[in-house]
Design an enzyme around this catalytic site. Structure first.
Site, PDB file in Angstrom:
ATOM      1  CG  HIS A   1       4.384  -2.574   5.914  1.00 45.56           C
ATOM      2  ND1 HIS A   1       4.551  -2.713   4.553  1.00 45.56           N
ATOM      3  CD2 HIS A   1       3.509  -1.553   6.077  1.00 45.56           C
ATOM      4  CE1 HIS A   1       3.826  -1.806   3.938  1.00 45.56           C
ATOM      5  NE2 HIS A   1       3.179  -1.082   4.827  1.00 45.56           N
TER       6      HIS A   1
ATOM      7  CD  GLU B   1      -0.442  -2.327   8.048  1.00 42.16           C
ATOM      8  OE1 GLU B   1      -1.121  -1.838   7.119  1.00 42.16           O
ATOM      9  OE2 GLU B   1       0.634  -1.824   8.429  1.00 42.16           O
ATOM     10  CG  HIS B   2      -0.259  -3.956   3.023  1.00 44.12           C
ATOM     11  ND1 HIS B   2      -0.475  -3.432   1.785  1.00 44.12           N
ATOM     12  CD2 HIS B   2       0.259  -2.970   3.779  1.00 44.12           C
ATOM     13  CE1 HIS B   2      -0.097  -2.167   1.774  1.00 44.12           C
ATOM     14  NE2 HIS B   2       0.360  -1.857   2.965  1.00 44.12           N
TER      15      HIS B   2
ATOM     16  CD  GLU C   1       3.026   1.299   2.224  1.00 44.06           C
ATOM     17  OE1 GLU C   1       2.455   0.240   1.916  1.00 44.06           O
ATOM     18  OE2 GLU C   1       2.984   1.787   3.363  1.00 44.06           O
TER      19      GLU C   1
END
Lengths: 425, 425
Positions: free
Chosen positions: A65, A68-69, A141
């Site tokens: 993740h 991905e960012h 997040e």
């Protein structure tokens, strides 16, 4: 390039595998102005332990993740998301347990946007400094997810069901785990997993297939790469723990009950298992079922009640739940109904009707570009044909449904996760 | 697009699209949003959806839908400005895929008409068991707004900011009034609502306007005409200066939620809807926006920060998730972005980015069935007699001066801060 036509659902799809191993699908959508591209790598949150070029690695939870960012960062300092947005495209990305995907849709400048997409996904430009800067944003997040009761409900269930399988960890990781992420680790993951042989590209819209393939071939020049080996821990049939309760700010108690189903299925066997699960659960407790209707009429369940089947990283499970004060009653009624149906058989008409309706639901998915792209990418990665699901569904027999219910919807297999409000303490 | 008066008070809008595989039909009953009646209006379609004179229970309705290729028909309640809307939305297979003799359009129109006009009754009143379970479901739904903290903060902001205006009434009504719903009060409300309210019917699909017209006419043939029915109106802010209200609440949260409400002057609402749209997109409506770049990307204050605009009411809302102790910093950062815009600090690039975003989004609306239906209803209520892409075209012509003028009429009204406290930190 292979052309496949599916007259029953009115779709035409072109498939091609490039020399470097990239699998491409072009779903034709005549009459639509919108065009979409969806580029995914078979690399998800569960891929934290792997062997690459003979070396064993273990990454912090949340690595996929985080990567991905950071892929959106460009050398110019400009964010790829901003570049795409400026051309009027809507772009986004997500990470699941077994996939990282980047996508955009637009009505203009499609190939320019595609070039940007392939460029930023294939060429990382992050630095140690920018990694550190991202940590507080991702931490926000993460904590946002930790405040979410549905999130707690879901992951508590997975932790009851699975002993060690990384599917039980939050996709985003924890505030603590992401502290250990470095540019070097992300770069290694990119090198190992973001290679054409481990990726899929789906294009959807009113496109000329030859032009599209030509462009993709020109843009995707990376070599095939060496796919890392991943091994997931084996899990027993029964849950590790029978129940887990969390206390949070919720208005009414919510529960989610789940059970593992067949592990290790791939290709056409996986899709048949999935569709058998969808059909069986719909017959057992879908909105049109006698059980749903009875529980709803008595006010035991409400419209939050639902069920699901999921499979990823070699495991699969079913779940059902919703808001209720009487979760024990709902669970025991579901088990009893499953036993009755599997022993006494199904009403012929009802079975056929439910089948048509599940087919209708699947067809509805074909009107959304997002859902087409996602499903086709998953299917390519898993090795089955997404558009074949209507014939597969049509072929599922009453016996398969009865066997499914008898085997999986039984008390010993289930674990229950509950979230209740503070005043109930 | 064609608009047809079916009978006094009933208007049909037909949008012909041949590219979708499904078609949709909605019936929208419009009524002024009022605190006294909002909960009844919210529960009513769900009670009517439970059974009709000819299909008296859920199982009969679900079986009928299954038989019609898994057509869907859902109850809904909507809020647009100070208008509350209840009714039904159905989507069903396009006849090109299931055969033209299936008459799906006629059947769904008829079923919807029956739900509206001939519900299942007992002793001349709505069935008590349906009223009671749906009232409990509504109460559960109202209370569940607490589960999603971002939504809860936004809802609390609106309730506080518009305390003395109809706009402050939540879409689902309030718990106090919902608890009082009885068979007698709801039956009376139902009869009054149907007798007095205008109905907007919207169809998107391949059937000709004549065919839709005749299907809807026949489905609503027993409805008495409503002479002189007018669209409910939304009161717009007069532009007088008020002192901002700041409200703080605490919950054990890891991430605090900040919701900010602004008023927009009447002339901007009445004269320049496209400029409002572009202003919001520059401020916080897109990833190229000031809020996204400054508050999230540059300063890493939050995971999300975005703004929405209600063009009917004349209000703009900012929503973000932050650390509790970053309240002042976030408030300052957001305020400085707004004043920058009011002072004309908008680059050509920002303006162009906002335009491409809005234009792209409006084109995409025309490629999605549910979005097209929903935007069509919005436009009807705003008296906009154009297609979404045409509205996008108008947005593309907006000048910087118009945006600045619009921004200058924006003033801070209310802040709702849901702070995290103690244990969860």
């Amino acid at each position: 390039m292979t052309k496949k036509e599916y007259p029953r659902i009115g779709e035409t799809v072109f498939y091609e595998t490039l020399e470097n191993g990239l699998r491409v699908a072009i779903v034709k959508k005549p009459g639509f102005r919108k065009k979409m591209a969806f580029l995914s790598a078979a690399f998800g949150s569960a891929d934290i332990r792997f062997t690459y070029k003979g070396e064993k690695y273990e990454m912090p939870a949340g690595t996929a993740h985080f990567l991905e960012h950071k892929m959106f960062e460009r050398e110019s300092g400009e964010d790829a998301l901003a570049i795409l947005s400026k051309r009027g495209a809507t772009a986004n990305a997500f990470t699941s347990t077994d996939m990282t995907a980047f996508h955009f849709d637009c009505t203009k400048h499609f190939y320019e946007n595609l070039e940007t997409l392939i460029d930023f996904v294939m060429h990382p430009a992050f630095t140690d400094e920018s990694i550190e800067k991202e940590k507080p944003i991702i931490a926000q997040e993460i904590v946002m997810g930790e405040d979410d009761p549905d999130n707690a409900l879901y992951y508590n269930l997975l932790r009851c069901l699975f002993r060690r399988h990384p599917i039980r960890d939050a996709v985003v990781g924890t505030v603590k785990s992401i502290e250990n992420i470095t540019a070097e680790k992300l770069m290694l993951c990119h090198e190992a997993f973001y290679v054409p042989g481990n990726m899929q590209l789906v294009l959807c819209g009113d496109l000329d297939e030859r032009e599209a393939i030509k462009k993709v071939t020109e843009l995707m020049t990376a070599p095939r790469g060496f796919a890392p080996e991943r091994a997931y821990p084996k899990e027993s049939e029964k849950p590790v723990k029978e129940e887990k309760t969390a206390v949070m700010d919720v208005a009414a108690p919510i529960f989610l009950a789940g059970a593992k189903t067949e592990p290790g299925l791939t290709g056409s066997r996986a899709i048949r298992h999935e569709l058998t699960a969808a059909l069986s659960l719909s017959i057992l407790m879908g909105e049109a079922s006698p059980l749903y209707s009875r529980l709803y009429s008595e006010g035991v369940i409400n419209e939050t009640f639902g069920y699901d089947f999921e499979s990823a990283n070699g495991v699969s499970f079913i779940s059902f739940g919703g808001e209720t004060d009487e979760s024990d009653r709902v669970i025991s009624d579901v088990m009893r109904e499953a036993k009755i149906l599997s022993e006494n058989g199904l009403d012929r008409d009802f079975f056929e009707r439910r089948k048509r309706s599940v087919i209708g639901d699947e067809l509805r998915g074909l009107s959304s570009f997002d859902s087409i792209c996602y499903n086709v990418a998953c299917a390519m990665s898993e090795g089955y044909d997404y558009f074949d699901l209507v014939p597969v569904l049509s072929g599922i027999t009453e016996k398969e449904v009865r066997d499914f219910l008898a085997k999986y919807v039984t008390p010993g297999r289930f674990a229950v996760s509950t979230v209740r409000g503070r005043e109930d303490e | 697009m064609e608009t047809i008066n079916i009978s006094p008070g009933v208007r049909l809008t037909v949008i012909n699209e041949l590219k979708f595989k499904t078609a949709c039909l909605s019936m929208n009953v419009l009524t002024p949003l009022r605190k006294e009646t909002a909960a009844m209006c919210a529960v009513l379609p769900y009670v009517l959806r439970r059974g009709t004179a000819s299909k008296p229970d859920m199982q009969a309705i679900e079986a009928y839908l299954d038989d019609n290729y898994g057509a869907r028909l859902e109850a809904f309640v909507r809020k647009r400005g100070e208008t509350q809307i209840c009714g039904f939305y159905s989507d069903f297979a396009d006849e090109a895929f299931v055969g033209s003799d299936t008459m799906l359009l006629e059947k769904m129109a008829e079923l919807m008409g029956e739900m509206l006009l001939s519900p299942a009754t007992f002793g001349g009143r709505l069935r008590p068991e349906y009223v009671e379970t749906e009232r409990e479901n509504l109460l559960a739904d109202i209370r569940a707004s607490l589960n999603d903290k971002r939504g809860y903060a936004n809802l609390s902001l609106i309730q506080n900011m518009f305390k003395k205006e109809a706009y402050g009434v939540p879409k689902l009504g309030r718990e106090l009034e919902a608890k009082k719903i009885s068979v007698a009060t709801l039956t009376r409300y139902y009869r009054e609502l149907i007798a007095a309210s205008p109905i907007e019917v919207i169809y998107v699909g391949a059937a000709s306007a004549r065919r839709v017209e005749s299907a809807v006419k026949s489905a609503l043939s027993t409805k008495m005409p409503v002479f002189g029915a007018s669209m409910p109106q939304t009161e717009v802010f007069d532009g007088s200066i008020r002192k901002p209200k700041i409200i703080r609440e605490e919950l054990p949260l890891k991430q605090a939620k900040l919701s900010i409400g602004y008023r927009i002057g009447k002339s901007a609402i009445e004269n320049n809807q496209p400029a409002l749209t572009i202003m919001n997109s520059i401020f916080g409506g897109a990833v190229t926006s000031k809020l996204f770049r400054e508050v999230r990307e540059k300063r890493g204050l939050c995971y999300y920060a975005s703004s929405t605009v209600d063009r009917m009411k004349g209000a703009m809302f900012v929503s973000c998730g932050i650390d509790t102790e970053k309240y002042d910093e976030a408030m300052d950062a957001i305020a400085s972005q707004l004043s920058a815009m009011q002072e004309g600090d908008i680059t050509d690039e920002e303006l162009e980015n906002a335009k491409s975003f809005v234009v792209g989004a409006m084109y995409s609306v025309e490629d999605s069935l549910p979005a097209r239906e929903s935007v069509t209803l919005n436009f009807l209520l705003q008296g906009l007699d154009i297609k979404p892409s045409e509205f996008g075209g108008l947005c593309d012509l907006v000048t910087k001066e118009e945006v600045v003028r619009c921004a200058q009429s924006v003033q801070l009204d209310t802040v709702f801060f849901l702070a995290g406290k103690g244990s969860a930190k």
